[in-house]
Scaffold this motif. Structure first.
Motif, PDB file in Angstrom:
ATOM      1  N   GLN A 112       0.822  -1.221   0.000  1.00  0.00           N
ATOM      2  CA  GLN A 112       0.000   0.000   0.000  1.00  0.00           C
ATOM      3  C   GLN A 112       0.851   1.264   0.000  1.00  0.00           C
ATOM      4  OE1 GLN A 112      -1.460   1.119   4.314  1.00  0.00           O
ATOM      5  NE2 GLN A 112      -1.551  -1.101   4.092  1.00  0.00           N
ATOM      6  N   GLN A 130      -3.689   1.169  -5.841  1.00  0.00           N
ATOM      7  CA  GLN A 130      -4.325   2.276  -5.132  1.00  0.00           C
ATOM      8  C   GLN A 130      -5.621   1.851  -4.431  1.00  0.00           C
ATOM      9  OE1 GLN A 130      -3.167   2.406  -8.238  1.00  0.00           O
ATOM     10  NE2 GLN A 130      -1.495   3.889  -8.107  1.00  0.00           N
ATOM     11  N   GLN A 131      -6.128   0.664  -4.773  1.00  0.00           N
ATOM     12  CA  GLN A 131      -7.395   0.192  -4.196  1.00  0.00           C
ATOM     13  C   GLN A 131      -7.197  -0.825  -3.072  1.00  0.00           C
ATOM     14  OE1 GLN A 131      -8.868  -1.222  -8.020  1.00  0.00           O
ATOM     15  NE2 GLN A 131     -10.457   0.360  -8.044  1.00  0.00           N
ATOM     16  N   ASP A 160      -9.142  -0.038   0.183  1.00  0.00           N
ATOM     17  CA  ASP A 160     -10.583  -0.177  -0.038  1.00  0.00           C
ATOM     18  C   ASP A 160     -10.961  -1.657  -0.155  1.00  0.00           C
ATOM     19  OD1 ASP A 160     -10.800   2.538   0.026  1.00  0.00           O
ATOM     20  OD2 ASP A 160     -11.201   2.805  -2.106  1.00  0.00           O
ATOM     21  N   LEU A 208     -15.032  -2.724  -6.948  1.00  0.00           N
ATOM     22  CA  LEU A 208     -13.995  -1.711  -7.151  1.00  0.00           C
ATOM     23  C   LEU A 208     -13.682  -1.502  -8.630  1.00  0.00           C
ATOM     24  CD1 LEU A 208     -11.666  -2.560  -4.135  1.00  0.00           C
ATOM     25  CD2 LEU A 208     -12.953  -0.437  -4.481  1.00  0.00           C
ATOM     26  N   ARG A 216     -14.549   2.039  -8.618  1.00  0.00           N
ATOM     27  CA  ARG A 216     -13.203   2.615  -8.383  1.00  0.00           C
ATOM     28  C   ARG A 216     -12.821   2.816  -6.918  1.00  0.00           C
ATOM     29  NH1 ARG A 216     -10.679   0.734 -11.806  1.00  0.00           N
ATOM     30  NH2 ARG A 216      -8.926   2.071 -11.238  1.00  0.00           N
ATOM     31  N   SER A 217     -13.766   3.200  -6.065  1.00  0.00           N
ATOM     32  CA  SER A 217     -13.392   3.473  -4.668  1.00  0.00           C
ATOM     33  C   SER A 217     -14.523   3.112  -3.721  1.00  0.00           C
ATOM     34  CB  SER A 217     -13.039   4.956  -4.488  1.00  0.00           C
ATOM     35  OG  SER A 217     -14.209   5.752  -4.525  1.00  0.00           O
ATOM     36  N   LEU A 218     -14.181   2.990  -2.456  1.00  0.00           N
ATOM     37  CA  LEU A 218     -15.158   2.674  -1.416  1.00  0.00           C
ATOM     38  C   LEU A 218     -16.213   3.778  -1.327  1.00  0.00           C
ATOM     39  CD1 LEU A 218     -15.621   0.496   0.792  1.00  0.00           C
ATOM     40  CD2 LEU A 218     -14.393   1.983   2.381  1.00  0.00           C
ATOM     41  N   ASN A 278     -17.209   5.828  -3.669  1.00  0.00           N
ATOM     42  CA  ASN A 278     -18.101   5.756  -4.831  1.00  0.00           C
ATOM     43  C   ASN A 278     -19.117   4.623  -4.694  1.00  0.00           C
ATOM     44  OD1 ASN A 278     -16.774   7.870  -6.024  1.00  0.00           O
ATOM     45  ND2 ASN A 278     -15.583   6.620  -7.441  1.00  0.00           N
ATOM     46  N   TYR A 332     -10.750  -0.607   7.235  1.00  0.00           N
ATOM     47  CA  TYR A 332      -9.847   0.308   6.517  1.00  0.00           C
ATOM     48  C   TYR A 332      -8.792   0.848   7.475  1.00  0.00           C
ATOM     49  CZ  TYR A 332      -8.439   4.085   3.328  1.00  0.00           C
ATOM     50  OH  TYR A 332      -7.713   4.920   2.503  1.00  0.00           O
TER      51      TYR A 332
END
Length: 252
Positions: free
Chosen positions: A133, A164-165, A168, A195, A199-201, A203, A230
């Motif tokens: 990460q 990057q995920q 998430d 994801l 794309r993200s948590l 979203n 997280y």
């Protein structure tokens, strides 16, 4: 340019010990650990090197979530007794150690972060993929036992997400190795699919009305657990370390 080799001490010695015929021979373990450190220095030619060890305090993660790392095998008694002599042997040969209060991970992450921000290069020696990460310029991870860099592309392909995920992904599906819970009923496959789509948590939670009722309900019910997961998965890079880089200048 400063190049700091950051060795995850417990990760290294426990892996070496697991492959050692006599699990109680701490002298042999010390020599193997010393040999590994020398080999790492020959390969990477660092200007500085530090071995970071876990401490004995209860970590902030376990205080936050008592089941964190529950069921993980405790340190073998022989290793617990022999560790001071191993650390002493490494120091006598120019490999200084840094003892964390609790988990070494946050200390390692903080060292790497600080060096990256000052324009240096950090090489984390560990098999722990949680360090992936740390998407920072000048920070890479080396697997001593596989004798190779951590292959981020292979990790991304395996999980079906981008680097990057990662946090998430952990928030959604958890991390069984560390007993990070994630959301009940959301496994790695579902997390990756969500994801890839959103794309993200953040979203995903903004699009609950676009999901199937059953999945949306799981996510809604698990919102607080996702936040907790997280937080548990995220490495801290702001630890207060009363050390100077010069203390770890390579001596050999």
């Amino acid at each position: 340019m400063n190049r700091l080799l950051i060795i995850d001490g417990m990760n290294l010695v426990r892996r070496i010990l697991a492959a050692q015929p006599d699990q109680d021979d701490m002298q042999a373990l010390a020599l193997r650990a010393l040999s590994a450190c020398r080999k790492l220095c020959r390969h990477h030619q660092p200007s500085h090197v530090v071995v970071v060890w876990d401490g004995t305090d209860v970590s902030w993660r376990k205080q936050l979530y008592p089941d964190y790392k529950k069921g993980r095998k405790p340190m073998p008694e022989s290793l617990a007794k022999g560790l001071p002599s191993i650390i002493s042997e490494l120091k006598s040969q120019g490999f200084n150690s840094l003892q964390a209060d609790s988990e070494a991970d946050d200390v390692i992450a903080t060292l790497a972060y600080k060096l990256s921000k000052s324009g240096g290069e950090a090489i984390i020696v560990s098999t722990d993929k949680g360090f992936a990460q740390l998407n920072l310029n000048g920070v890479n991870q080396w697997d001593y036992f596989a004798n190779q860099w951590l292959d981020i592309a292979a990790l991304e392909q395996k999980l079906g997400i981008s680097r990057q995920q990662l946090l998430d992904f952990a928030a959604l599906s958890g991390d069984s190795g560390n007993k990070i819970p994630g959301i009940a009923g959301i496994g790695p496959k579902s997390a990756a699919e969500l994801l890839r789509s959103y794309r993200s948590l953040a979203n995903i939670y903004n699009a609950l009305d676009k999901l199937g009722a059953k999945q949306a309900q799981k996510l809604a019910d698990g919102r607080e657990m996702a936040r907790l997961s997280y937080k548990l998965a995220k490495l801290r890079t702001d630890m207060s370390l009363q050390v100077r880089l010069s203390e770890y200048r390579r001596q050999n």
